[in-house]
Design a protein around this motif. Structure first.
Motif, PDB file in Angstrom:
ATOM      1  N   TRP A 613      19.161  -0.298 190.823  1.00 53.15           N
ATOM      2  CA  TRP A 613      18.288  -1.351 190.033  1.00 53.15           C
ATOM      3  C   TRP A 613      18.913  -1.441 188.650  1.00 53.15           C
ATOM      4  CZ3 TRP A 613      16.019  -4.623 192.932  1.00 53.15           C
ATOM      5  CH2 TRP A 613      15.259  -4.196 194.145  1.00 53.15           C
ATOM      6  N   ASP A 614      19.608  -0.395 187.923  1.00 54.98           N
ATOM      7  CA  ASP A 614      19.900  -0.199 186.677  1.00 54.98           C
ATOM      8  C   ASP A 614      21.312  -0.534 186.627  1.00 54.98           C
ATOM      9  OD1 ASP A 614      20.816   2.195 187.508  1.00 54.98           O
ATOM     10  OD2 ASP A 614      19.701   3.307 186.005  1.00 54.98           O
ATOM     11  N   TYR A 615      21.975  -0.970 187.716  1.00 53.32           N
ATOM     12  CA  TYR A 615      23.547  -1.215 187.671  1.00 53.32           C
ATOM     13  C   TYR A 615      23.731  -2.330 186.339  1.00 53.32           C
ATOM     14  CZ  TYR A 615      28.014  -2.887 189.082  1.00 53.32           C
ATOM     15  OH  TYR A 615      29.330  -3.449 188.978  1.00 53.32           O
ATOM     16  N   THR A 616      24.837  -1.960 185.629  1.00 48.10           N
ATOM     17  CA  THR A 616      25.074  -2.998 184.427  1.00 48.10           C
ATOM     18  C   THR A 616      25.861  -4.180 185.120  1.00 48.10           C
ATOM     19  OG1 THR A 616      24.845  -1.203 183.068  1.00 48.10           O
ATOM     20  CG2 THR A 616      25.967  -3.201 182.281  1.00 48.10           C
ATOM     21  N   ARG A 621      23.320  -7.147 181.199  1.00 42.77           N
ATOM     22  CA  ARG A 621      21.958  -7.029 181.874  1.00 42.77           C
ATOM     23  C   ARG A 621      21.881  -5.942 183.039  1.00 42.77           C
ATOM     24  NH1 ARG A 621      21.095 -13.079 182.394  1.00 42.77           N
ATOM     25  NH2 ARG A 621      20.184 -13.763 180.401  1.00 42.77           N
ATOM     26  N   GLU A 622      20.842  -5.330 183.177  1.00 41.25           N
ATOM     27  CA  GLU A 622      20.668  -4.344 184.250  1.00 41.25           C
ATOM     28  C   GLU A 622      20.431  -5.256 185.715  1.00 41.25           C
ATOM     29  OE1 GLU A 622      17.685  -1.517 183.580  1.00 41.25           O
ATOM     30  OE2 GLU A 622      18.952  -0.333 182.303  1.00 41.25           O
ATOM     31  N   ASP A 625      17.006  -7.195 186.176  1.00 37.73           N
ATOM     32  CA  ASP A 625      16.798  -8.047 185.149  1.00 37.73           C
ATOM     33  C   ASP A 625      17.560  -9.411 185.614  1.00 37.73           C
ATOM     34  OD1 ASP A 625      15.110  -6.546 183.862  1.00 37.73           O
ATOM     35  OD2 ASP A 625      16.528  -6.364 181.971  1.00 37.73           O
ATOM     36  N   SER A 686      11.584  -1.531 192.982  1.00 37.34           N
ATOM     37  CA  SER A 686      12.171  -1.217 191.745  1.00 37.34           C
ATOM     38  C   SER A 686      11.269  -0.555 190.753  1.00 37.34           C
ATOM     39  CB  SER A 686      12.825  -2.427 191.072  1.00 37.34           C
ATOM     40  OG  SER A 686      11.911  -3.369 190.675  1.00 37.34           O
ATOM     41  N   ARG A 688       9.989  -1.928 188.139  1.00 39.25           N
ATOM     42  CA  ARG A 688      10.306  -2.470 186.823  1.00 39.25           C
ATOM     43  C   ARG A 688       9.654  -3.818 186.647  1.00 39.25           C
ATOM     44  NH1 ARG A 688      15.410  -0.533 184.883  1.00 39.25           N
ATOM     45  NH2 ARG A 688      15.968   1.234 186.119  1.00 39.25           N
TER      46      ARG A 688
END
Length: 715
Positions: A613-616, A621-622, A625, A686, A688
């Protein structure tokens, strides 16, 4: 000139002052792209006073009627004070006409085949020539000439040479014999089987005209999930009546057949394709068909897929089954279109199965067999990478299969112009034979020099008065025909062409709605399946979001969770070399590009990779997002489309405006539904927050999970 014109067989005269009665009332969509059949406001060309037709046939009779109707309508209703005072003439025919043969370079037509044509203006004589090798070519030339009169008349001053890229340009109707239409969202079947052969639906003539006007020259009358009954004598008599009506419009009829027909209809013990008695049954049945329909096109076969019978039931291969049918059809120049949409409930990646089954059979099919391959490796999703079969089968003719009806793109409710999807697919480079081996070039004969070529589109046509369930959906039928003729035509040009002929010549309208059309499919991808997500729709009906869908006992590959694989770590299907290795089926550099998330186009990222989920992302952006932004962008686009359309009211008919407005209201509502359902569900994994600058969901997840879709309201 008069001495030469005396040689012709028939001269049809037109007068701009003729009193032509035109239909009045609101536009209900029944006239398709003939609705706004008029000259542009700035037209200052010829007022044609005569058309010279040098030959006679049922097709030339259609040509004559088209000119009588069209030119009288155009020049009675649209005569402009700035038009030329000269009255030009049109001469149409084949090289059998001495005047035509002497006025053009015959070698221009050598490579035009049976469907190509030329249009040439002789300025000194004020004559426009439409010439072709065949009656059908002259018919296509007629429609192209009339289209240019209405959309780009200045082009008629130049030499026009047209030759279709694909020899067979075919609609696939998924119509059942009971009148229902599988994945049809525009009412019941237009064939009205119960009325045939005594009574023909008169709309079939309008259907033939519409297809001929965009170059479609074949139609498969029945569903790929075929009932064996279509081959009974009583149904073949019905098919004959339809074929007889379509023939003068250059349209061949094809049938989908059930592989078990010899057993079911013929009473044989089985339908093993290698048994002599099975071959004899098919030989006799094919002979019976051609006795009734001499120009019958051939068969479509869905075999060993989704429970349909096929040669694998007897330990035989797809090649064994296809070749048996091809041998029966070959004496009559018929073809077999054997569908590659095959998959089994295995633990392997469904996206790999068509390649795995058909690639080993390359070169083992008869020359009159075409393997019909869907554009992507799964199933007509809003966006897919190309099927790896394209270009990989160098010794087998492939026929691309596109879906015109929007099974996964909002049915007829959402405005989704598929010209951008079709063009993206056709212009994708397979790299199978080096650069510039695009899908269109490896399937239209440019690369492999196939003796037969074709392209198929799953029809969106039904009994609805507007044919396609909505005014906007007509554009997808139109663009399929135009791209089947010329895959290099820009989707934007075709969109504007359709807008002019359907709604208005106004330049503001064309510009604004052309922009909507070119963005519309991308908007659907954004609010349904961004970044390579796929197969998130509802169970069975395929309408609306159900990413949470779990059905006890259902096959995993029929469920969304099989594809998105959302978990606490991330989301996406790992088809890289560390996963199912589906990337191995693509040629370089696609294989390496798809295998590396840093190189993979982000539009396919989650198709090929399961990422955190936090892959750039490339924009910083992640991943979570970016998903939120994409879903929100899709909703914003849908709202903007509605606003743009609402500002166009003064340019369009009242009924067209109201019915399209209602559809756009539905699209906005359902775009929000898609955004909320997907983000709220994926948020449970996620953990998030949705970025504060974006709109919050207006639904609750529990509320959305309770929604039930009523399919009967969308047929």
């Amino acid at each position: 000139m008069k001495l030469i014109l005396k040689r012709v067989v028939c001269i049809v005269l037109f007068f701009a002052a003729a009193n032509v009665m035109l239909a009045s009332g609101t536009n209900d969509g029944s006239k398709l792209w003939f609705t706004n059949f008029s000259l542009p406001a700035d037209y200052n060309g010829h007022e044609f006073s005569s058309v010279v037709i040098s030959e006679y046939s049922p097709t030339f009779e259609i040509i004559q009627n088209e000119f009588i109707s069209s030119l009288n309508q155009l020049f009675t209703q649209n005569t402009k004070s700035n038009s030329k005072t000269s009255a030009g003439s049109i001469c149409i025919g084949t090289l059998q006409n001495d005047f035509i043969a002497n006025s053009i370079q015959p070698e221009i037509l050598k490579n035009a085949g049976s469907d190509g044509f030329i249009i040439k203006y002789l300025a000194d004589d004020d004559i426009t020539i439409i010439a072709a090798n065949t009656d059908n070519g002259c018919l296509y030339g007629t429609y192209h000439f009339l289209r240019l009169l209405c959309t780009n008349p200045q082009a008629l001053n130049d030499l026009i040479v047209e030759n279709p890229a694909y020899k067979r340009r075919i609609l696939n109707h998924w119509d059942n014999l009971d009148g229902t239409v599988e994945r049809g969202y525009a009412g019941r079947s237009i064939w009205l089987w119960d009325d045939l052969p005594e009574k023909l639906n008169p709309r079939i003539i309008d259907y033939a005209r519409a297809n001929a006007s965009i170059g479609i020259n074949g139609t498969v009358l029945n569903n790929v999930n075929a009932s064996p009954a279509i081959l009974k004598e009583e149904y073949l008599q019905k098919v004959k009546v339809v074929a007889d009506v379509l023939r003068p419009y250059g349209i061949q009829v094809y049938l989908s057949v059930n592989f078990s027909s010899p057993k079911i209809l013929g009473g044989l013990p089985d339908s093993d394709p290698l048994k002599p008695e099975v071959k004899d049954w098919w030989n006799n049945k094919v002979a019976e068909i051609y006795q009734l329909i001499p120009d019958f096109g051939g068969f479509v076969v869905k075999a060993n897929s989704e429970g349909q019978p096929g040669p694998q039931d007897y330990g035989r291969t797809h090649a064994d089954g296809a070749n048996m049918l091809a041998d029966a059809l070959n004496p009559y120049k018929g073809i077999v279109m054997w569908r590659a949409f095959v998959y089994n409930p295995s633990g392997d990646d469904r996206a790999k199965q068509a390649y795995n089954e058909f690639k080993p059979l390359d070169g083992k099919f008869r020359n009159n067999v075409m393997i019909q391959v869907k554009n992507g490796p799964v199933d007509f999703q809003p966006r897919e990478p190309i099927s790896p079969l394209f270009g990989a089968m160098e010794h087998t003719t492939l026929i691309p299969e596109l879906q015109i009806t929007k099974e996964y793109l909002g049915f007829s409710d959402h405005w989704a112009y598929l010209g951008t999807l079709f063009q993206e697919f056709l212009q994708t480079d397979t790299y199978q034979k080096g650069r510039n081996t695009t899908v269109s070039r490896v399937t239209n004969g440019d690369v492999f020099n196939d003796s037969i070529t074709g392209i198929a589109g799953v029809s969106n046509i039904g009994q609805d008065i507007n044919w396609c369930g909505s005014h906007s959906a007509q554009a997808n039928w139109y663009v399929f025909g135009r791209l089947a003729w010329n895959p290099d035509l820009p989707a934007k040009t075709i969109a504007e062409e359709w807008l002019e002929q359907t709604f208005s010549h106004n330049t503001t309208f064309i510009k604004e709605m052309g922009r909507v059309m070119m963005e519309s499919r991308e908007a659907v991808v954004n609010y349904m399946t961004p970044l390579g997500l796929h197969h998130l729709m509802g169970w069975s009906h395929h309408y609306g979001p159900e990413p949470w869908c779990e059905i006890p006992g259902a096959r995993p590959d029929w469920l969304p969770t099989y594809y998105h694989k959302a978990d606490s770590y991330g989301i996406g299907f790992n088809r890289s070399s560390t996963g199912s290795n589906a990337v191995e089926q693509y040629a370089e550099p696609l294989k390496t590009m798809f295998d590396d998330p840093q190189l993979c186009p982000e539009k396919f990222l989650l198709w090929f990779h399961h990422l955190p989920w936090d892959y750039t992302m490339s924009n910083g952006r992640e991943l979570w997002d970016e998903l939120c932004y994409k879903y929100s962008e899709g909703v914003t686009q849908a709202k903007r489309f509605r606003e743009t359309w609402n500002s166009m009211e003064k340019f369009v008919d009242e009924r067209q405006f109201k019915e399209t407005s209602d559809k756009l209201d539905t699209q906005v509502k359902e775009a929000i539904w898609w955004r909320d359902a997907c983000l709220l569900y994926f948020q449970t994994f996620s953990k998030r927050e949705i970025p504060a600058e974006l709109d919050e969901p207006v639904h609750q997840l529990d509320e959305l999970k309770k929604l039930k879709f009523d399919l009967k309201h969308h047929n």
